[in-house]
Motif scaffolding. Sequence first.
Motif, PDB file in Angstrom:
ATOM      1  N   LEU A 270       0.853  -1.190   0.000  1.00 19.27           N
ATOM      2  CA  LEU A 270       0.000   0.000   0.000  1.00 19.27           C
ATOM      3  C   LEU A 270       0.887   1.237   0.000  1.00 19.27           C
ATOM      4  N   ASP A 271       0.482   2.247  -0.762  1.00 14.20           N
ATOM      5  CA  ASP A 271       1.150   3.550  -0.688  1.00 14.20           C
ATOM      6  C   ASP A 271       0.643   4.251   0.572  1.00 14.20           C
ATOM      7  N   LEU A 272       1.559   4.601   1.457  1.00 14.80           N
ATOM      8  CA  LEU A 272       1.148   5.213   2.731  1.00 14.80           C
ATOM      9  C   LEU A 272       0.489   6.579   2.539  1.00 14.80           C
ATOM     10  N   ASN A 273       0.534   7.116   1.329  1.00 15.74           N
ATOM     11  CA  ASN A 273      -0.222   8.353   1.096  1.00 15.74           C
ATOM     12  C   ASN A 273      -1.726   8.078   1.083  1.00 15.74           C
ATOM     13  N   ARG A 274      -2.089   6.785   1.023  1.00 17.31           N
ATOM     14  CA  ARG A 274      -3.517   6.433   1.060  1.00 17.31           C
ATOM     15  C   ARG A 274      -3.878   5.983   2.476  1.00 17.31           C
TER      16      ARG A 274
ATOM     17  N   SER B  25       9.255   2.388  12.063  1.00 16.07           N
ATOM     18  CA  SER B  25      10.640   2.695  12.432  1.00 16.07           C
ATOM     19  C   SER B  25      11.337   3.296  11.231  1.00 16.07           C
ATOM     20  N   ALA B  26      12.202   4.267  11.531  1.00 17.23           N
ATOM     21  CA  ALA B  26      12.955   4.974  10.488  1.00 17.23           C
ATOM     22  C   ALA B  26      12.028   5.482   9.391  1.00 17.23           C
ATOM     23  N   LEU B  27      10.880   5.989   9.794  1.00 15.83           N
ATOM     24  CA  LEU B  27       9.894   6.465   8.811  1.00 15.83           C
ATOM     25  C   LEU B  27       9.549   7.939   8.998  1.00 15.83           C
TER      26      LEU B  27
HETATM   27  C1  LIG Z   1      14.063   3.837   5.995  1.00 18.72           C
HETATM   28  S1  LIG Z   1      13.076   2.506   5.480  1.00 18.72           S
HETATM   29  C2  LIG Z   1      12.640   1.758   7.039  1.00 18.72           C
HETATM   30  C3  LIG Z   1      12.253   0.323   6.907  1.00 18.72           C
HETATM   31  C4  LIG Z   1      12.005  -0.400   8.227  1.00 18.72           C
HETATM   32  N1  LIG Z   1      10.915   0.212   8.966  1.00 18.72           N
HETATM   33  C5  LIG Z   1      13.273  -0.424   9.075  1.00 18.72           C
HETATM   34  O1  LIG Z   1      13.288   0.190  10.134  1.00 18.72           O
HETATM   35  O2  LIG Z   1      14.228  -1.078   8.650  1.00 18.72           O
HETATM   36  C6  LIG Z   1      11.530   3.307   5.017  1.00 18.72           C
HETATM   37  C7  LIG Z   1      10.487   2.326   4.508  1.00 18.72           C
HETATM   38  O3  LIG Z   1       9.317   3.082   4.119  1.00 18.72           O
HETATM   39  C8  LIG Z   1       8.823   2.560   2.898  1.00 18.72           C
HETATM   40  N2  LIG Z   1       8.115   3.632   2.197  1.00 18.72           N
HETATM   41  C9  LIG Z   1       8.621   4.803   1.745  1.00 18.72           C
HETATM   42  N3  LIG Z   1       7.677   5.523   1.126  1.00 18.72           N
HETATM   43  C10 LIG Z   1       6.526   4.792   1.198  1.00 18.72           C
HETATM   44  C11 LIG Z   1       5.189   5.004   0.740  1.00 18.72           C
HETATM   45  N4  LIG Z   1       4.828   6.117   0.082  1.00 18.72           N
HETATM   46  N5  LIG Z   1       4.280   4.041   0.990  1.00 18.72           N
HETATM   47  C12 LIG Z   1       4.628   2.911   1.661  1.00 18.72           C
HETATM   48  N6  LIG Z   1       5.876   2.654   2.113  1.00 18.72           N
HETATM   49  C13 LIG Z   1       6.810   3.588   1.880  1.00 18.72           C
HETATM   50  C14 LIG Z   1      10.078   2.094   2.158  1.00 18.72           C
HETATM   51  O4  LIG Z   1       9.779   1.168   1.131  1.00 18.72           O
HETATM   52  C15 LIG Z   1      10.912   1.519   3.283  1.00 18.72           C
HETATM   53  O5  LIG Z   1      10.625   0.170   3.498  1.00 18.72           O
END
Ligand SMILES: C[S@@+](CC[C@H](N)C(=O)[O-])C[C@H]1O[C@@H](n2cnc3c(N)ncnc32)[C@H](O)[C@@H]1O
Length: 267
Positions: free
Chosen positions: A86-90, A105-107
């Motif tokens: 899923l695109d998190l913008n939705r 995490s790391a998001l």
């Molecule tokens: C920095 S990584 C962190 C991954 C994991 N949470 C970790 O700590 O190792 C950011 C994650 O957000 C996902 N991501 C980025 N933009 C996104 C979006 N628009 N929709 C869904 N996932 C997204 C990336 O694919 C990636 O897996």
Amino acid sequence: MGFAPQWLALRDAADRAARDDALMAAAARLAGAAPVIVDLGAGTGASVRALGRHVPDAARWRLVDNDAALLSLAVANHPNAQACQLDLNRLADLPLEGATLVSASALLDLVSEGWLRALVDVLTRHQLPFYAALSYDGVMHWQPDLPDDAGITAAFNRDQCTDKGFGPALGAASGHMARTLFEQAGYHVRLAQTPWVLDQQHARLQAELLDGIADAAARAGHGSAPAWNAARQGLVPQGTCTVGHVDILAVPAGRVAALDGHGGGHG
Ligand SMILES: C[S@@+](CC[C@H](N)C(=O)[O-])C[C@H]1O[C@@H](n2cnc3c(N)ncnc32)[C@H](O)[C@@H]1O
């Protein structure tokens, strides 16, 4: 850096060491006896590996990401987890039915203020607790230091605020912005400093991190980034590096007693 599986694997151990154990334990208590955890931007399942140690084995995980390759690695690592591409913008499409905790995490440093406000609205409507680990906080230090360290850090921090797919990113401000927005929504918020402290044991991570920092600083206009990177790479065998992060736990007002193990029943 980015989201390549090799980079996520390289940082996994440092991430796990940095996370605040007390916040994870509190998040696990809030998730209840039969947790259903929705992890946002799950990558290869880092939250399952870290937070999974604190919740019952029967916990159900929904791993949300827009990257199919990362999600297939995540379910290979964690066969009982459910992949949700899923695109998190939705945000309206998040699989929150029956959820007891939302995590990430790391998001948060990647997202915009508008996106974060929308997430807070969604979670407030569902009265769901939120645990987000490892949001970069803008602070980096190296030993031994070099004259360009502060300028490179400032340039890197500017690059962190460019659009990462969610509008202009919050970058270093994300942890404190999350605290403000959740408190405005009536949540109780706990925040912990969770820096990476990297030494010679993390030489490969340090080396790749330096490449990523230098590339970002160059994009943000720092002319000496390649020379700084070359000098820093030469110091990796004896140098140390600290990269600041914050972990945050946001708790709906009605669930605060569960934080300390009282009144923990969910729902
Ligand atoms: C920095 S990584 C962190 C991954 C994991 N949470 C970790 O700590 O190792 C950011 C994650 O957000 C996902 N991501 C980025 N933009 C996104 C979006 N628009 N929709 C869904 N996932 C997204 C990336 O694919 C990636 O897996």
